[in-house]
Scaffold this active site. Structure first.
Site, PDB file in Angstrom:
ATOM      1  CD  GLU A 157      -0.204  -0.235  -7.067  1.00  0.00           C
ATOM      2  OE1 GLU A 157      -0.947  -0.056  -7.441  1.00  0.00           O
ATOM      3  OE2 GLU A 157       0.426  -0.524  -7.332  1.00  0.00           O
ATOM      4  CD  GLU A 315       1.489  -3.950  -5.151  1.00  0.00           C
ATOM      5  OE1 GLU A 315       0.606  -4.356  -6.303  1.00  0.00           O
ATOM      6  OE2 GLU A 315      -0.129  -3.555  -4.193  1.00  0.00           O
TER       7      GLU A 315
END
Ligand code: ZN
Length: 725
Positions: A157, A315
């Site tokens: 991320e 995710e």
């Protein structure tokens, strides 16, 4: 179009990827053994490992220790799991920050940070640029031969910007290579505004809150400076990814390399990253009561980044995001997982496998909780993950590799988003993301598949292209859009499009300058409206209504929209002056709120080559948008299936032509949706053909004259009969 036979990442064979982040380094070997037993029982086949282990793997610049990771990989491999192996560079070790303080970021207020949190590295620092790829390369040299390695996961991320002197220097170098000279920079930014003319490159500062960025607003005194700093920051993070990927590729030429993306996420232009990513993976964390179409749009956007290739949901939480977010309702996680597959995902992964005992995410939902003593399998979350895993294992392989079919392209551009958010003088209530979501939701409501694409993408072949609020428009993109329309595509372009050029300057000439010929309208003036202002729009039943006519006088159907309200414009009103060959589809009405443009054209249609361009001189509310879309779709032959709120259908088509139609209910209330075509429902194995007595379908007016009842958060996947094609 997204359907096709594009080459897919080689590693993706077999069942859909199912699993997620696991952090066995926080636990002993016996716990990992128990976790692997539990996860295999839940049909998990893939684990993301090593996401934040840099400080464990390396204790100083020259000393690596992979013994712990070796043990974990050995155990996980012996359990038959595939591995998504992270490079761990998303969080720099404390020793590294102490030895090289310049590796820590300087924030937007000019403060040098100490070690802490994650995504904490200055990506311009030479020590990071040396050690991060070296770690990635060392990992690749060690583990590239693993048969069960299916993905390389670079950093995690990527996020944020740094305002240190090193980054300022990198920014100046980036500017010089983009513009070629200081004069060109001064001109691009209109630097004489507020006396900004630069005489030396070193005078240029990144726009922080102690320079040109207005505190808390995101507005930069020189919009071009703000835009370029966003571009630079996006490129800098992408270059960090590229450096690690190159280090991996030196040892492993084949395994797909990616980093996990996010949405909504404004920091980086993922469209410019996509060519470097072997597969798109992203992390989806909607709030419990977000409209399901928001998540659907994000999936469509992620799929669009690589031309419709299947992506991975890397995710999501199996239950709650953290202690402050409401938990998912029973059934909601399953529905959201199938929603990802319905929109083109070939994998469903979670954060996280085992709930951490400590750390900032110790209350984040997990497949395995702290219950212990053999009670985990008796928990609601583990049961839900196991049931979903069983479904995916049963039918996922049939669906894997099929491609989503979409007739409509919705344009999305990070630079347009940045440009809108970075200027002053705008209506702060108009929101770029909201406008895109608004159009997407109405297309979903009509059961129409959508590809969310960059304006730079190839648009030829789409029946309809919708460009909401394309505030900054690059010349070549305007040309590409015009080319598609000339070739037969229909376009809907809204107000606040084509206003700025690539550098963030207001385009000079009759607006919308880059689309002036295409839309056949001179957009003479833009009026910002107050938040409460709603301008009535008058859609004539036929012909051109008289100026000033009220809605009820002209078209009693004007009130018959999806929301039941009269159509209205909001946030902005444009004073449109159509060319002679431009048809007026709707006018602004009259009344106290319509004093700027009473009776003037609000929606127009202009023939252009083999196509048409509709121009909307406001930002439409739900009712107006439904009316405009109705006109835009008229005669295109796009299949429509009106759906109740929160329901959706999508279609994935396999290379051999097999059609998988998904019917989804993203709400906690029952929904009935039209059955588009008969076939076999894959989750139950039952026939879906609308015949009486099937127990699933009841008669309704639709494509097959039948419908499907969906329970709250219900999912049906119909493999359509070949004969129904
Ligand atoms: Zn920096």
């Amino acid at each position: 179009m997204s359907q096709g036979t594009r080459t897919r990442p080689a590693a993706f064979t077999g069942p859909l990827l199912y699993g997620g982040d696991h952090n066995p380094e926080q636990w002993d070997a016996a716990t990992l053994a128990e976790d692997l037993r539990l996860l295999r029982g839940a049909h998990v086949n893939t684990l993301t490992l090593n996401v934040f282990s840099w400080s464990l793997l390396q204790r100083d610049e020259d000393t690596y220790d992979f013994s712990g990771l070796d043990r974990i990989i050995e155990q996980v491999s012996a359990a038959g799991m595939s591995i998504d192996l992270a490079t761990s560079t998303g969080a720099v070790p404390p020793w590294l920050a102490r030895a090289h303080p310049e590796i820590c970021r300087v924030d937007v207020q000019g403060r040098r940070h100490l070690h802490g949190v994650r995504e904490n590295a200055c990506l311009s620092s030479p020590i990071y640029q040396e050690l991060a790829p070296r770690l990635a390369g060392t990992l690749a040299a060690r583990y590239a031969g693993l048969e069960n390695l299916v993905l390389w996961h670079v950093s995690n991320e990527y996020w944020g910007r740094c305002y240190c002197d090193l980054c300022a220097g990198s920014f100046r170098g980036w500017l010089l290579s983009r513009y070629g000279s200081l004069d060109a920079i001064n001109e691009a930014w209109t630097a004489d505004f507020w006396g900004h003319r630069y005489h030396d490159l070193a005078e240029i500062n990144p726009p922080s809150e102690i320079s040109d960025l207005q505190e808390g607003s995101g507005v930069v005194a020189l919009p071009g400076l703000g835009l370029d700093h966003r571009r630079f920051s996006s490129d800098l993070a992408r270059d960090a990814f590229r450096a690690e990927k190159a280090a991996i590729r030196a040892h492993d030429p084949h395994t797909p390399v990616m980093t996990n993306l996010m949405m909504p996420f404004q920091d980086y232009d993922y469209a410019s990253w996509a060519p470097d990513l072997d597969v798109i993976t992203w992390d989806s964390y909607p709030r419990r009561d977000d409209p399901p179409s928001h998540t659907g749009m994000h999936h469509d956007l992620m799929r669009g980044l690589k031309g419709g290739d299947p992506f991975l949901l890397l995710e999501q939480t199996p239950s709650r995001q953290d202690i402050t977010h409401a938990a998912k309702r029973p059934g909601q996680m399953r529905a959201q997982s199938w929603q990802a597959v319905a929109h083109g995902a070939d994998g469903v992964m979670f954060f996280q496998m085992r709930q951490s005992a400590g750390g900032g995410e110790q209350f984040h939902g997990a497949v395995i909780g702290p219950q212990g003593d053999g009670r985990v399998e008796d928990t609601r979350v583990h049961r839900a993950v196991t049931e979903l895993g069983a479904e995916l294992a049963r039918i996922g392989e049939r669906i894997r590799g099929s491609r989503v079919q979409a007739d409509v392209a919705l344009l999305w551009d990070w630079e347009a988003w940045w440009a809108w958010d970075g200027i002053c003088g705008k209506n702060p209530h108009a929101d770029y993301l909201d406008e895109a979501r608004h159009w997407h939701a109405e297309l979903v409501r009509r059961g129409i598949g959508v590809d969310v694409l960059s304006p730079s993408a190839a648009l030829d072949g789409y029946s309809l292209v919708i460009a909401p609020m394309l505030f900054l428009t690059r010349d070549e993109d305007a040309d590409g859009i015009a080319r598609a329309v000339r070739g037969g595509t229909r376009l809907v372009l809204t107000a606040l499009s084509g206003v700025l050029d690539r550098e963030g300057r207001v385009r000079q000439g009759p607006a919308p300058v880059p689309f002036r010929e295409l839309v056949g309208v001179w957009d003479e003036e833009m009026y910002n409206l107050d938040p409460a202002d709603r301008l009535p729009l008058v859609f004539p039943a036929d012909g051109d209504p008289a100026p000033g006519a009220a809605a009820a006088d002209v078209d009693p159907l004007a009130a018959g929209s999806a929301s039941g309200d009269a159509p209205r414009g909001r946030w902005t009103a444009q004073y449109l002056r159509p060319d002679a060959d431009t048809e007026v589809l709707a006018r602004f009405g009259t009344g106290p709120d319509a004093e700027y443009v009473p009776g003037e054209p609000a929606v127009t249609r202009h023939p252009y080559g083999a196509g048409q361009a509709l121009y909307v001189g406001t930002l439409p509310d739900d009712a107006a948008l439904a009316r405009i879309l109705e006109r835009a779709l008229d005669g295109l032959g796009i299949e429509q299936h009106e759906l109740p709120g929160g329901a959706e259908t999508t279609l994935r088509i396999a290379a051999d032509g097999t059609r998988f139609r998904f019917y989804l209910n993203g709400t906690r209330e029952a929904r009935t949706v039209p059955l588009v075509a008969p076939g076999t429902e894959l989750l139950t194995g039952e026939r879906a053909d609308g015949r009486a007595g099937s127990g699933e379908q009841t008669a309704a007016a639709a494509g097959t004259g039948a419908s499907i009842d969906l329970e709250p958060y219900g999912v049906r996947i119909v493999e359509e009969d070949t004969a129904s094609l």
